[in-house]
Design a protein around this motif. Structure first.
Motif, PDB file in Angstrom:
ATOM      1  N   ALA A   1       8.965  -8.402   7.107  1.00 16.95           N
ATOM      2  CA  ALA A   1       7.752  -8.870   6.418  1.00 16.95           C
ATOM      3  C   ALA A   1       7.458  -7.991   5.217  1.00 16.95           C
ATOM      4  CB  ALA A   1       6.560  -8.844   7.378  1.00 16.95           C
ATOM      5  N   ARG A   2       7.639  -6.711   5.399  1.00 15.81           N
ATOM      6  CA  ARG A   2       7.345  -5.745   4.347  1.00 15.81           C
ATOM      7  C   ARG A   2       8.241  -5.970   3.126  1.00 15.81           C
ATOM      8  NH1 ARG A   2       9.493   0.207   4.576  1.00 15.81           N
ATOM      9  NH2 ARG A   2       8.293   1.151   2.894  1.00 15.81           N
ATOM     10  N   GLN A   3       9.498  -6.335   3.374  1.00 16.32           N
ATOM     11  CA  GLN A   3      10.457  -6.464   2.283  1.00 16.32           C
ATOM     12  C   GLN A   3      10.433  -7.860   1.658  1.00 16.32           C
ATOM     13  OE1 GLN A   3      11.845  -3.494   1.542  1.00 16.32           O
ATOM     14  NE2 GLN A   3      12.509  -4.507  -0.344  1.00 16.32           N
ATOM     15  N   ALA A   4       9.626  -8.770   2.177  1.00 14.46           N
ATOM     16  CA  ALA A   4       9.609 -10.152   1.673  1.00 14.46           C
ATOM     17  C   ALA A   4       9.152 -10.187   0.214  1.00 14.46           C
ATOM     18  CB  ALA A   4       8.678 -11.000   2.539  1.00 14.46           C
ATOM     19  N   PRO A   5       9.597 -11.216  -0.514  1.00 14.87           N
ATOM     20  CA  PRO A   5       9.166 -11.362  -1.910  1.00 14.87           C
ATOM     21  C   PRO A   5       7.645 -11.360  -2.016  1.00 14.87           C
ATOM     22  CG  PRO A   5      10.815 -13.037  -1.349  1.00 14.87           C
ATOM     23  CD  PRO A   5      10.480 -12.311  -0.085  1.00 14.87           C
ATOM     24  N   THR A   6       7.114 -10.782  -3.082  1.00 19.01           N
ATOM     25  CA  THR A   6       5.671 -10.721  -3.279  1.00 19.01           C
ATOM     26  C   THR A   6       5.302 -11.072  -4.712  1.00 19.01           C
ATOM     27  OG1 THR A   6       3.789  -9.192  -3.421  1.00 19.01           O
ATOM     28  CG2 THR A   6       5.970  -8.199  -3.440  1.00 19.01           C
ATOM     29  N   SER A   7       4.304 -11.928  -4.845  1.00 21.10           N
ATOM     30  CA  SER A   7       3.911 -12.411  -6.164  1.00 21.10           C
ATOM     31  C   SER A   7       3.308 -11.280  -6.984  1.00 21.10           C
ATOM     32  CB  SER A   7       2.890 -13.533  -5.987  1.00 21.10           C
ATOM     33  OG  SER A   7       2.528 -14.053  -7.236  1.00 21.10           O
ATOM     34  N   ASN A   8       3.895 -11.068  -8.187  1.00 22.35           N
ATOM     35  CA  ASN A   8       3.315 -10.093  -9.112  1.00 22.35           C
ATOM     36  C   ASN A   8       3.334  -8.667  -8.542  1.00 22.35           C
ATOM     37  OD1 ASN A   8       2.245  -9.693 -11.614  1.00 22.35           O
ATOM     38  ND2 ASN A   8       0.432 -10.956 -11.279  1.00 22.35           N
ATOM     39  N   PHE A   9       4.116  -8.438  -7.510  1.00 20.68           N
ATOM     40  CA  PHE A   9       4.232  -7.136  -6.829  1.00 20.68           C
ATOM     41  C   PHE A   9       2.876  -6.640  -6.310  1.00 20.68           C
ATOM     42  CE2 PHE A   9       5.535  -2.443  -6.932  1.00 20.68           C
ATOM     43  CZ  PHE A   9       6.319  -2.557  -5.792  1.00 20.68           C
ATOM     44  N   LEU A  10       1.987  -7.558  -5.952  1.00 25.02           N
ATOM     45  CA  LEU A  10       0.648  -7.149  -5.504  1.00 25.02           C
ATOM     46  C   LEU A  10       0.573  -6.949  -3.984  1.00 25.02           C
ATOM     47  CD1 LEU A  10      -1.543  -9.286  -7.939  1.00 25.02           C
ATOM     48  CD2 LEU A  10      -1.329  -6.791  -7.923  1.00 25.02           C
ATOM     49  N   GLN A  11       1.583  -7.413  -3.262  1.00 24.78           N
ATOM     50  CA  GLN A  11       1.685  -7.162  -1.805  1.00 24.78           C
ATOM     51  C   GLN A  11       0.392  -7.516  -1.060  1.00 24.78           C
ATOM     52  OE1 GLN A  11       4.274  -3.637  -0.908  1.00 24.78           O
ATOM     53  NE2 GLN A  11       3.938  -3.093  -3.025  1.00 24.78           N
ATOM     54  N   GLN A  12      -0.042  -8.758  -1.262  1.00 24.20           N
ATOM     55  CA  GLN A  12      -1.351  -9.170  -0.768  1.00 24.20           C
ATOM     56  C   GLN A  12      -1.299  -9.870   0.591  1.00 24.20           C
ATOM     57  OE1 GLN A  12      -3.994  -9.309  -4.752  1.00 24.20           O
ATOM     58  NE2 GLN A  12      -2.845 -11.160  -4.447  1.00 24.20           N
ATOM     59  N   CYS A  13      -0.554  -9.306   1.510  1.00 21.68           N
ATOM     60  CA  CYS A  13      -0.529  -9.824   2.876  1.00 21.68           C
ATOM     61  C   CYS A  13      -0.688  -8.661   3.852  1.00 21.68           C
ATOM     62  CB  CYS A  13       0.789 -10.543   3.140  1.00 21.68           C
ATOM     63  SG  CYS A  13       1.107 -10.879   4.887  1.00 21.68           S
ATOM     64  N   THR A  14      -1.487  -8.878   4.887  1.00 21.51           N
ATOM     65  CA  THR A  14      -1.646  -7.889   5.955  1.00 21.51           C
ATOM     66  C   THR A  14      -1.390  -8.576   7.284  1.00 21.51           C
ATOM     67  OG1 THR A  14      -3.097  -6.349   4.816  1.00 21.51           O
ATOM     68  CG2 THR A  14      -3.422  -6.525   7.189  1.00 21.51           C
ATOM     69  N   ILE A  15      -0.840  -7.838   8.216  1.00 23.24           N
ATOM     70  CA  ILE A  15      -0.446  -8.426   9.499  1.00 23.24           C
ATOM     71  C   ILE A  15      -1.192  -7.738  10.642  1.00 23.24           C
ATOM     72  CG2 ILE A  15       1.521  -8.689  11.067  1.00 23.24           C
ATOM     73  CD1 ILE A  15       3.249  -8.997   8.534  1.00 23.24           C
ATOM     74  N   ILE A  16      -1.737  -8.561  11.541  1.00 21.17           N
ATOM     75  CA  ILE A  16      -2.434  -8.008  12.708  1.00 21.17           C
ATOM     76  C   ILE A  16      -1.682  -8.423  13.978  1.00 21.17           C
ATOM     77  CG2 ILE A  16      -4.633  -7.772  13.923  1.00 21.17           C
ATOM     78  CD1 ILE A  16      -5.526  -7.294  11.247  1.00 21.17           C
ATOM     79  N   HIS A  17      -1.283  -7.430  14.744  1.00 21.63           N
ATOM     80  CA  HIS A  17      -0.600  -7.657  16.015  1.00 21.63           C
ATOM     81  C   HIS A  17      -1.677  -7.694  17.098  1.00 21.63           C
ATOM     82  CE1 HIS A  17       2.826  -6.112  18.877  1.00 21.63           C
ATOM     83  NE2 HIS A  17       2.614  -7.398  18.993  1.00 21.63           N
ATOM     84  N   VAL A  18      -1.814  -8.836  17.744  1.00 21.99           N
ATOM     85  CA  VAL A  18      -2.881  -8.969  18.730  1.00 21.99           C
ATOM     86  C   VAL A  18      -2.316  -8.669  20.117  1.00 21.99           C
ATOM     87  CG1 VAL A  18      -4.680 -10.450  19.666  1.00 21.99           C
ATOM     88  CG2 VAL A  18      -3.970 -10.717  17.280  1.00 21.99           C
ATOM     89  N   THR A  19      -2.631  -7.482  20.622  1.00 21.47           N
ATOM     90  CA  THR A  19      -2.107  -7.048  21.922  1.00 21.47           C
ATOM     91  C   THR A  19      -3.195  -7.025  22.999  1.00 21.47           C
ATOM     92  OG1 THR A  19      -2.522  -4.751  21.329  1.00 21.47           O
ATOM     93  CG2 THR A  19      -0.331  -5.612  20.838  1.00 21.47           C
ATOM     94  N   ASP A  20      -4.437  -6.975  22.581  1.00 20.92           N
ATOM     95  CA  ASP A  20      -5.567  -6.924  23.518  1.00 20.92           C
ATOM     96  C   ASP A  20      -5.697  -8.264  24.254  1.00 20.92           C
ATOM     97  OD1 ASP A  20      -8.332  -5.520  24.179  1.00 20.92           O
ATOM     98  OD2 ASP A  20      -8.737  -7.638  23.727  1.00 20.92           O
ATOM     99  N   MET A  21      -5.693  -8.211  25.582  1.00 15.90           N
ATOM    100  CA  MET A  21      -5.653  -9.449  26.361  1.00 15.90           C
ATOM    101  C   MET A  21      -6.914 -10.292  26.199  1.00 15.90           C
ATOM    102  SD  MET A  21      -2.673  -9.541  27.362  1.00 15.90           S
ATOM    103  CE  MET A  21      -2.505 -10.931  28.482  1.00 15.90           C
ATOM    104  N   HIS A  22      -8.057  -9.621  26.085  1.00 16.68           N
ATOM    105  CA  HIS A  22      -9.302 -10.362  25.928  1.00 16.68           C
ATOM    106  C   HIS A  22      -9.311 -11.120  24.590  1.00 16.68           C
ATOM    107  CE1 HIS A  22     -13.435 -11.500  26.261  1.00 16.68           C
ATOM    108  NE2 HIS A  22     -13.777 -10.795  25.192  1.00 16.68           N
ATOM    109  N   LEU A  23      -8.857 -10.426  23.550  1.00 17.57           N
ATOM    110  CA  LEU A  23      -8.759 -11.029  22.219  1.00 17.57           C
ATOM    111  C   LEU A  23      -7.793 -12.214  22.239  1.00 17.57           C
ATOM    112  CD1 LEU A  23     -10.157 -10.185  19.629  1.00 17.57           C
ATOM    113  CD2 LEU A  23      -8.287  -8.596  19.165  1.00 17.57           C
TER     114      LEU A  23
END
Lengths: 250, 250
Positions: A37-59
């Protein structure tokens, strides 16, 4: 021309997996997906994506309730892909510079590009590793709650999620529309007379859908009509939520 | 855990190529890319992406003038990826059914998903075939003209284009932001103190950019600030164009 590469085969043979073994990704597997994901192409080199790993069972349970799909947050791993213009806003703010551009639709589209390109790169890497995936657009059913649950600040928007895991099913390849209805040269062609979908409609009807094996499968054109006329599009406040997040102001 | 698959290696080693040999794709190559696009995941099975292959030289020149990048429409092939809700509208119209849902932001986002997922699948297939690609977000510089040139009807929107061809350069791998600034567990973290970008800023400065080898490369944070404060975001009417196309009405 040479024979298909493994990557092409993966792409041409890909299926959505909705049933996973009771087994989470190893840290190494998850980290590799994040590196991709980190190395994926990015528009204008602005890297405007964030990833959340949901591990909490209640969530996970809460998100499953929103998605209304029993496989969400169950076996495997749940990963949310967020359009993130906030990080660059924080950089500009600390440098004491204006960043009104972040409120534009242009900037939001660039963030969406980064986010979906990263998501699809992760899907492909996961499948190359022998894992299976399902896209969860269904987080949009109640996106305001998702924003609150994940503590997402203004200038961010959770776009899609993925459930990724070890496949416990092998669905049939789902037949797609013929290319002559989807791909044109130099100019768009309105070739959408219902007759031109007749053969494809038949093919879709014979497709065996693991999700609903007991049920009659509608032809493609009927599916489109019933999806667009009710149920699937009850999510009427998405533009408002996006704009409340400070995005797409103009 | 096993060693990297070829697909993962491709994904981790990918570079944007902006210089191509004077050689078009063969029909077989192009068709394979379209087959990959066709088979890409699609939201709600609505298949809301259409692809236009721009082969006409005059049209290519016009698009190059809009993109203001000399490689656009030059060596290799130019492919435009269009969000297409019009096809399904035509199906519903012929079946005599309402399809107001197509005017929603929800439907437009689903179309954008189909379109970018197809584009990234094509990029990956192309790279597996030994070809190189560059995403052209720059078609948004004058998207109204692109719509006219390609004769795109209402309910469609050209989102990105790709220039694809035989690479005539091997750029360095462009360094990306560390994962601890882009990937979180369960909850978004505002960890964007400028100090945390210091090391990455140094790495970016030492990256040798083929596009501009003579010029000093700014640190990442400076690039963000200068991109957001001027020039790159002069495209202020995109939301209006999208809405004029009958999309995102609510």
């Amino acid at each position: 021309m040479n024979k298909l590469t493994t990557t092409e085969e993966l792409l041409l043979q890909r299926r959505t997996v909705r049933k996973f073994r009771n087994q989470s990704l190893t840290l190494e597997q998850y980290t590799r997906l994040m590196e991709v994901a980190r190395q994926a192409p990015t528009s204008n080199f602005l890297q405007q994506c964030t990833i959340i790993h949901v591990t909490d069972m209640h969530l996970r349970e809460q998100i499953r309730a929103i998605c209304q799909q029993q496989y969400v947050g169950a076996n495997g791993d749940l990963i949310v892909f967020v359009v993130d213009l906030y990080r660059n806003h924080r950089i500009c703010a600390q440098l004491g510079l204006a960043d009104d551009a972040l409120n534009s639709t242009d900037a939001f589209i660039q963030g969406m590009e980064d986010t979906l390109i990263a998501a699809q790169s992760v899907v492909m890497a996961a499948e190359a590793m022998g894992l299976g995936c399902v896209y969860l657009g269904s987080i949009q059913n109640d996106i305001r709650s998702i924003i609150q649950m994940l503590h997402l600040p203004k200038l961010t928007f959770p776009l899609v999620a993925l459930q990724v895991g070890v496949p416990d099913q092998m669905p049939e390849l789902k037949p797609r529309m013929p290319l002559n209805l989807r791909s044109f040269e130099n100019s768009y062609q309105d070739v959408f007379d219902l007759n031109h979908f007749a053969q494809y409609d038949e093919i879709v009807q014979t497709y065996y859908d693991l999700r609903d094996s007991s049920k009659h499968v509608d032809p493609f054109t009927q599916q489109v009509a019933s999806k667009l006329s009710h149920t699937c599009f009850k999510r009427n406040d998405i533009l408002k939520v996006i704009q409340d997040q400070g995005l797409c102001q103009y």
